[in-house]
Enzyme design. Structure first.
Site, PDB file in Angstrom:
ATOM      1  N   ASP A  11       4.148   3.187   3.955  1.00 11.03           N
ATOM      2  CA  ASP A  11       2.893   2.470   3.681  1.00 11.03           C
ATOM      3  C   ASP A  11       2.787   2.081   2.204  1.00 11.03           C
ATOM      4  O   ASP A  11       3.352   2.744   1.335  1.00 11.03           O
ATOM      5  CB  ASP A  11       1.709   3.366   4.087  1.00 11.03           C
ATOM      6  CG  ASP A  11       0.425   2.565   4.278  1.00 11.03           C
ATOM      7  OD1 ASP A  11       0.492   1.317   4.307  1.00 11.03           O
ATOM      8  OD2 ASP A  11      -0.640   3.196   4.386  1.00 11.03           O
ATOM      9  N   HIS A  28       6.898  -6.187   1.566  1.00  6.86           N
ATOM     10  CA  HIS A  28       7.646  -5.767   2.764  1.00  6.86           C
ATOM     11  C   HIS A  28       9.149  -5.934   2.520  1.00  6.86           C
ATOM     12  O   HIS A  28       9.944  -5.073   2.892  1.00  6.86           O
ATOM     13  CB  HIS A  28       7.231  -6.604   3.980  1.00  6.86           C
ATOM     14  CG  HIS A  28       5.786  -6.433   4.363  1.00  6.86           C
ATOM     15  ND1 HIS A  28       5.172  -5.207   4.428  1.00  6.86           N
ATOM     16  CD2 HIS A  28       4.827  -7.345   4.710  1.00  6.86           C
ATOM     17  CE1 HIS A  28       3.898  -5.360   4.799  1.00  6.86           C
ATOM     18  NE2 HIS A  28       3.668  -6.656   4.964  1.00  6.86           N
ATOM     19  N   SER A  56       2.890  -1.043  13.584  1.00  7.47           N
ATOM     20  CA  SER A  56       2.088  -0.342  14.593  1.00  7.47           C
ATOM     21  C   SER A  56       1.489  -1.327  15.605  1.00  7.47           C
ATOM     22  O   SER A  56       1.449  -2.539  15.367  1.00  7.47           O
ATOM     23  CB  SER A  56       0.952   0.437  13.917  1.00  7.47           C
ATOM     24  OG  SER A  56      -0.038  -0.461  13.446  1.00  7.47           O
ATOM     25  N   ARG A  62      -2.918  -8.256  12.283  1.00  7.44           N
ATOM     26  CA  ARG A  62      -2.835  -8.827  10.922  1.00  7.44           C
ATOM     27  C   ARG A  62      -2.697 -10.343  10.982  1.00  7.44           C
ATOM     28  O   ARG A  62      -2.370 -10.899  12.037  1.00  7.44           O
ATOM     29  CB  ARG A  62      -1.635  -8.220  10.185  1.00  7.44           C
ATOM     30  CG  ARG A  62      -1.872  -6.760   9.866  1.00  7.44           C
ATOM     31  CD  ARG A  62      -0.863  -6.237   8.871  1.00  7.44           C
ATOM     32  NE  ARG A  62      -1.154  -4.841   8.562  1.00  7.44           N
ATOM     33  CZ  ARG A  62      -0.611  -4.164   7.572  1.00  7.44           C
ATOM     34  NH1 ARG A  62       0.274  -4.752   6.777  1.00  7.44           N
ATOM     35  NH2 ARG A  62      -0.939  -2.906   7.357  1.00  7.44           N
ATOM     36  N   LEU A 122      24.004  10.092  11.770  1.00  9.49           N
ATOM     37  CA  LEU A 122      22.543   9.973  11.730  1.00  9.49           C
ATOM     38  C   LEU A 122      22.019   9.070  12.857  1.00  9.49           C
ATOM     39  O   LEU A 122      22.587   8.003  13.106  1.00  9.49           O
ATOM     40  CB  LEU A 122      22.145   9.359  10.378  1.00  9.49           C
ATOM     41  CG  LEU A 122      20.683   8.939  10.216  1.00  9.49           C
ATOM     42  CD1 LEU A 122      19.772  10.155  10.094  1.00  9.49           C
ATOM     43  CD2 LEU A 122      20.509   8.039   8.993  1.00  9.49           C
TER      44      LEU A 122
HETATM   45  C1  IPE Z   1       0.477   2.447   9.316  1.00  6.90           C
HETATM   46  O1  IPE Z   1       0.102   1.710   8.189  1.00  6.90           O
HETATM   47  C2  IPE Z   1       1.506   1.723  10.102  1.00  6.90           C
HETATM   48  C3  IPE Z   1       2.795   1.516   9.440  1.00  6.90           C
HETATM   49  C4  IPE Z   1       3.169   1.980   8.269  1.00  6.90           C
HETATM   50  C5  IPE Z   1       3.725   0.764  10.200  1.00  6.90           C
HETATM   51  P1  IPE Z   1      -1.231   0.837   8.180  1.00  6.90           P
HETATM   52  O2  IPE Z   1      -1.322   0.262   6.813  1.00  6.90           O
HETATM   53  O3  IPE Z   1      -1.232  -0.112   9.309  1.00  6.90           O
HETATM   54  O4  IPE Z   1      -2.336   1.951   8.437  1.00  6.90           O
HETATM   55  P2  IPE Z   1      -3.898   1.984   8.111  1.00  6.90           P
HETATM   56  O5  IPE Z   1      -4.491   0.721   8.693  1.00  6.90           O
HETATM   57  O6  IPE Z   1      -4.057   2.008   6.619  1.00  6.90           O
HETATM   58  O7  IPE Z   1      -4.394   3.236   8.749  1.00  6.90           O
HETATM   59  C1  IPE Z   2       3.125  -0.847   5.298  1.00  8.43           C
HETATM   60  O1  IPE Z   2       2.556  -1.467   4.188  1.00  8.43           O
HETATM   61  C2  IPE Z   2       3.870  -1.813   6.179  1.00  8.43           C
HETATM   62  C3  IPE Z   2       3.212  -2.126   7.446  1.00  8.43           C
HETATM   63  C4  IPE Z   2       2.141  -1.550   7.892  1.00  8.43           C
HETATM   64  C5  IPE Z   2       3.790  -3.164   8.256  1.00  8.43           C
HETATM   65  P1  IPE Z   2       1.154  -2.216   4.270  1.00  8.43           P
HETATM   66  O2  IPE Z   2       1.409  -3.630   4.605  1.00  8.43           O
HETATM   67  O3  IPE Z   2       0.227  -1.500   5.165  1.00  8.43           O
HETATM   68  O4  IPE Z   2       0.671  -2.101   2.764  1.00  8.43           O
HETATM   69  P2  IPE Z   2      -0.815  -1.789   2.264  1.00  8.43           P
HETATM   70  O5  IPE Z   2      -1.234  -0.529   2.922  1.00  8.43           O
HETATM   71  O6  IPE Z   2      -1.648  -2.954   2.648  1.00  8.43           O
HETATM   72  O7  IPE Z   2      -0.654  -1.622   0.781  1.00  8.43           O
HETATM   73 MG    MG Z   3      -1.053   0.043   4.877  1.00  7.96          MG
END
Ligand code: IPE
Ligand code: IPE
Ligand code: MG
Length: 242
Positions: A11, A28, A56, A62, A122
């Site tokens: 995250d 990303h 997720s 999104r 792995l």
């Molecule tokens: C959780 O991150 C899912 C992934 C890292 C794939 P999110 O950024 O979607 O989670 P929330 O919305 O902050 O809980």
């Molecule tokens: C995690 O990073 C990747 C995915 C959930 C796909 P985020 O895209 O959630 O990054 P933040 O949380 O907005 O910084």
């Molecule tokens: Mg996030």
């Protein structure tokens, strides 16, 4: 003790990109280097299972350009990494609700799973279009479908549940790492993490490297896992996990 299965909620990509004035997708893309670094560490240290929460069920909500950018990145990463998987004896797997994933992504995934299927080092698992509630529901629904006519004598129990979950055959995570300072599991492996050790770090995913993983493992190795028993029982060698 070295964890057998490490799972990471990757995250903070968006915030990392924002900090340097770039688009979320740039974050990303940068996160792919962190994946590479963690895989290398896992291979070097004989970790058996490394799993990564990449996308997720809720992430489908999104903006569509971010979703399609992530799907393209998935294809690009698979194409680029497959030779590395072969070289490092890594078996690749993807888990999640593939009925929602674009066909070209699924076909690259299946191709890579097939190509790396006999590797014995792995096991790298990517959770894509996954949620813990989805997993439990698909398990229950398949169980009901396959056992029609046997109810109410037929019961669901923990072993049966394990067999129907999408993670069947994969040991439950010993250590769950979440980056970016968030302290929640965001509908990840809800059933499987019943006794997982959690490690939260403020490091944003694109900055996460081998040394961060090493630190998480070091913290984990000092924990006492009691599984409901007392500390004294564990010290006497009474097995914790059932
Ligand atoms: C959780 O991150 C899912 C992934 C890292 C794939 P999110 O950024 O979607 O989670 P929330 O919305 O902050 O809980
Ligand atoms: C995690 O990073 C990747 C995915 C959930 C796909 P985020 O895209 O959630 O990054 P933040 O949380 O907005 O910084
Ligand atoms: Mg996030």
């Amino acid at each position: 003790m070295i964890p057998k299965h490490i799972t990471i909620i990757m995250d903070g990509n968006g915030r990392w990109a924002k900090k340097i004035g770039k688009e979320r997708l740039f974050g990303h893309q940068a996160g792919a280097e962190s994946v590479r670094s963690c895989c290398e560490y896992a291979v070097e240290h004989g970790i058996e299972y490394l799993s990564l929460f990449a996308f997720s069920e809720e992430n489908w909500g999104r903006p569509s350009d971010e979703v399609s950018g992530l799907m393209s990145l998935m294809i690009k990463s698979i194409i680029e990494e497959q030779p590395v998987f072969m070289k490092n004896n890594i078996r690749f797997r993807a888990i999640g609700d593939m009925s929602r994933v674009p066909e070209d992504v699924v076909s690259h995934i299946r191709e890579c799973e097939k190509a790396t299927g006999s590797n014995t080092g792995l096991t790298l698992i990517v959770f894509l279009s996954y949620s813990g509630k989805w997993d439990i529901l698909q398990a229950v629904n398949r169980f009901v479908e396959e056992n029609a006519g046997k109810f109410p004598e037929m019961k669901m129990d923990a072993d049966t549940m394990n067999r129907y979950l999408s993670t069947y055959g994969i040991p439950e995570p010993d250590l769950l790492i979440r980056t970016s300072g968030e302290m929640r599991i965001s509908n990840y492996m809800l059933w499987q993490c019943a006794y997982t050790e959690f490690y939260f770090t403020d490091v944003l995913w694109p900055d996460f490297r081998k040394e961060n993983l090493a630190e998480a493992i070091s913290v984990f190795s000092k924990r006492e896992r009691r599984y409901g028993k007392t500390g004294d029982q564990i010290k006497c060698g009474i097995s914790g996990s059932n």
